[in-house]
Write an enzyme that holds these catalytic residues in place. Structure first.
Site, short mmCIF file in Angstrom:
data_model
loop_
_atom_site.label_atom_id
_atom_site.label_comp_id
_atom_site.label_asym_id
_atom_site.label_seq_id
_atom_site.Cartn_x
_atom_site.Cartn_y
_atom_site.Cartn_z
CD GLU A 180 -3.04 -1.12 2.19
OE1 GLU A 180 -2.82 -0.53 3.25
OE2 GLU A 180 -4.12 -1.70 1.96
CD GLU A 384 -3.86 -6.07 2.52
OE1 GLU A 384 -4.73 -5.40 3.15
OE2 GLU A 384 -2.65 -5.86 2.61
C1 BGP Z 1 -4.53 -2.97 4.89
C2 BGP Z 1 -3.17 -3.41 5.37
C3 BGP Z 1 -3.15 -4.67 6.14
C4 BGP Z 1 -4.40 -4.97 6.93
C5 BGP Z 1 -5.69 -4.51 6.29
C6 BGP Z 1 -6.89 -4.52 7.20
O1 BGP Z 1 -4.57 -1.60 4.77
O2 BGP Z 1 -2.29 -3.60 4.28
O3 BGP Z 1 -1.96 -4.74 6.85
O4 BGP Z 1 -4.28 -4.83 8.26
O5 BGP Z 1 -5.58 -3.23 5.75
O6 BGP Z 1 -6.88 -3.40 8.04
P1 BGP Z 1 -7.13 -3.52 9.57
O7 BGP Z 1 -6.13 -4.49 10.07
O8 BGP Z 1 -6.94 -2.16 10.13
O9 BGP Z 1 -8.52 -4.03 9.71
#
Ligand code: BGP
Length: 486
Positions: A180, A384
């Site tokens: 990201e 993701e």
């Molecule tokens: C993305 C990241 C991840 C992950 C995901 C979910 O932005 O790359 O590392 O954590 O989001 O977010 P969260 O963990 O805050 O629910």
């Protein structure tokens, strides 16, 4: 002319995604140095996490143990294999390989740990997809160099890449240079993605004073672009079969109304938050709208003499993104706000939201994939996607996560539509395939997994793994190459 069918291509890479600092634990084992992620405390949906420049007694630092993949990797990989994973997205903790970031020699014990992980994946024919930097850097680089604001950090990163490319060149084919990367365009990304030390208030994300210094953030981002491009060139030289990609947090933003002001704003947001970084990484040059933004804001990027050429020569092979939700934008400042994937947007009256206020929008994924593919026409992966939710363990130990199945079914259905639209989609790795620490809040309670891990927000639990209802559901999705979604 061969007509496109509404089926995932043969050999589609089904799997799951994780990141070292949210998964591994073992934060000070095997010679690992402290990383930026290791100094961030746990928070909740309502209480922000905190960055502590020194580790404080009695504080809960969720990365320290996370879900202890460090000691459970064999068991976890066996479970991934049971679901039929073709690919496993994971990251390497830079501070396991170079404890301080600027060390002369790499740490053998750290390299050995990933040898073992890759060997275990190979046993089950699971292809690793490795993120080289996923929201962490050796903390020493933050303290000594103020992170990515210093160009020397790009040299250390390239040195780290050289070591891992050499070591793993026969076992890893797919690489992502930065997770990201576009998060550095936002205040939230300052410390987490840029390793830029906060001044004054150390609340994670929005309130850190320095975070608002755009000049500093965009300079740090430029250094990451250079580092990424150099890594791509080096990787291809090392092994021409390497496929090296970019990774963007794709934030789908609709205009709230057909007011031309809203339409314009939506396009500007798409350009600046989503496309600025991928234009540099896929096309190899800053787009015009970025130059205009820098001029309007008085941002001056210090560029090296050969930087334009470096960016041109370091274009990525494929595009990947995260996609969780969508929001709206409006030229009217009075509209109601709602949460989102690391950024706030406006509420969409047609959508429902998760418990963490992320609006659920499967169609937005089809729209986004088309939008991106129309621009670049290179292979893409969704690396993701998923629903962070509170799971309840029944008396018999089962977790009936139908809400998660519904979410994933909706998104897979729309990916299939995108494939039929002509999008060259080659893989899908839903986020947190095993429960892990939330990046945004540091909680365990916000779960994404097919595999439940017995651990709570306070860090208590047996760490025992168990299969949720979604586990067998996803297994049949993979088995049928996305045909059976019931
Ligand atoms: C993305 C990241 C991840 C992950 C995901 C979910 O932005 O790359 O590392 O954590 O989001 O977010 P969260 O963990 O805050 O629910």
């Amino acid at each position: 002319m061969k007509l496109l069918t509404k089926r995932f291509p043969e050999g589609f890479l089904w799997g799951g995604a994780t990141a070292a600092n949210q998964l591994e634990g073992g934060y000070n084992e095997g010679g690992k140095g402290l990383s930026t992620a290791d100094v961030i405390t746990a928070g909740t949906h309502m209480t922000p996490r905190k960055i502590t420049p020194m580790l404080e007694q009695g504080m809960n630092y969720p990365s320290h143990e996370a879900v202890d993949f460090y000691h459970h990797y064999k068991e976890d990989i066996r479970l991934f294999a049971e679901m039929g994973f073709k690919v496993f997205r994971m990251s390497i903790a830079w501070s396991r390989i170079f404890p301080n970031g600027d060390d002369a020699q790499p740490n053998e014990a750290g390299l050995k740990f990933y040898d073992d992980v890759f060997a275990e994946l190979k046993k089950y024919n699971i292809e690793p997809l490795v993120t080289i930097s996923h929201y962490e850097a050796p903390f020493h680089l933050a303290q000594e160099y103020n992170g990515w604001t210093d160009r020397r950090v790009a040299d250390y990163y390239v040195n780290y890449c050289e070591v891992i490319f050499n070591r793993y060149k026969d076992v890893v084919k797919y690489w992502l240079t930065f997770n990201e990367i576009n998060i550095l365009t936002m205040p939230f990304g300052s410390f987490m993605a840029g390793a830029i030390m906060p001044e004054g208030n150390t609340e994670f994300g929005h309130t850190a004073v320095r975070a608002y210094d755009e000049q500093q953030r965009y300079q740090a981002l430029h250094h990451q672009f250079i580092a990424s491009a150099r890594a791509v060139k080096l990787g291809h030289f090392n092994n021409p079969d390497f496929k090296i990609g970019c990774m963007i947090a794709y934030m789908c933003s609709y205009p709230l109304t057909c007011n031309p002001g809203d339409i314009m704003l939506a396009q500007q947001k798409d350009n600046l938050t989503n496309f600025l970084c991928s234009d540099v990484q896929v096309r190899g040059a800053y787009p015009g709208f970025a130059k205009r933004y820098f001029a309007d804001k008085g941002i001056e990027i210090a560029m090296g003499e050969h930087d334009e050429q470096i960016l041109q020569e370091g274009r990525v092979d494929f595009y990947t993104c995260s996609y969780y939700s969508s929001t709206c934008v409006s030229a009217d400042p009075e509209q109601e706000k709602i949460g989102g994937n690391l950024s706030m947007g406006l509420k969409n009256p047609y959508l429902k939201a998760s418990d963490w206020e992320w609006q659920i929008d499967p169609k937005g994924l089809r729209w986004s994939l088309n939008n991106i593919y129309n621009r670049y026409q290179i292979p893409m992966m969704v690396v993701e996607n998923g629903l962070g939710a509170v799971d309840t363990v029944e008396e018999d130990g089962s977790v009936n996560d139908d809400y998660r199945i519904d979410y994933l079914r909706g998104h897979i259905t729309e990916m299939k539509e995108a494939v039929a639209d002509g999008v060259e989609l080659i893989g899908y790795t839903p986020w947190g395939c095993i429960d892990l620490v939330s990046a945004g809040t540091g909680e365990m309670k916000k779960r994404y997994g097919f595999i439940y891990v017995d651990k709570d927000n306070e860090g208590q639990g047996t760490l025992e793994r168990s299969r949720k209802k979604s586990f067998s559901w996803y297994k049949q999705v993979i088995e049928s190459n996305g045909e059976v979604l019931v």
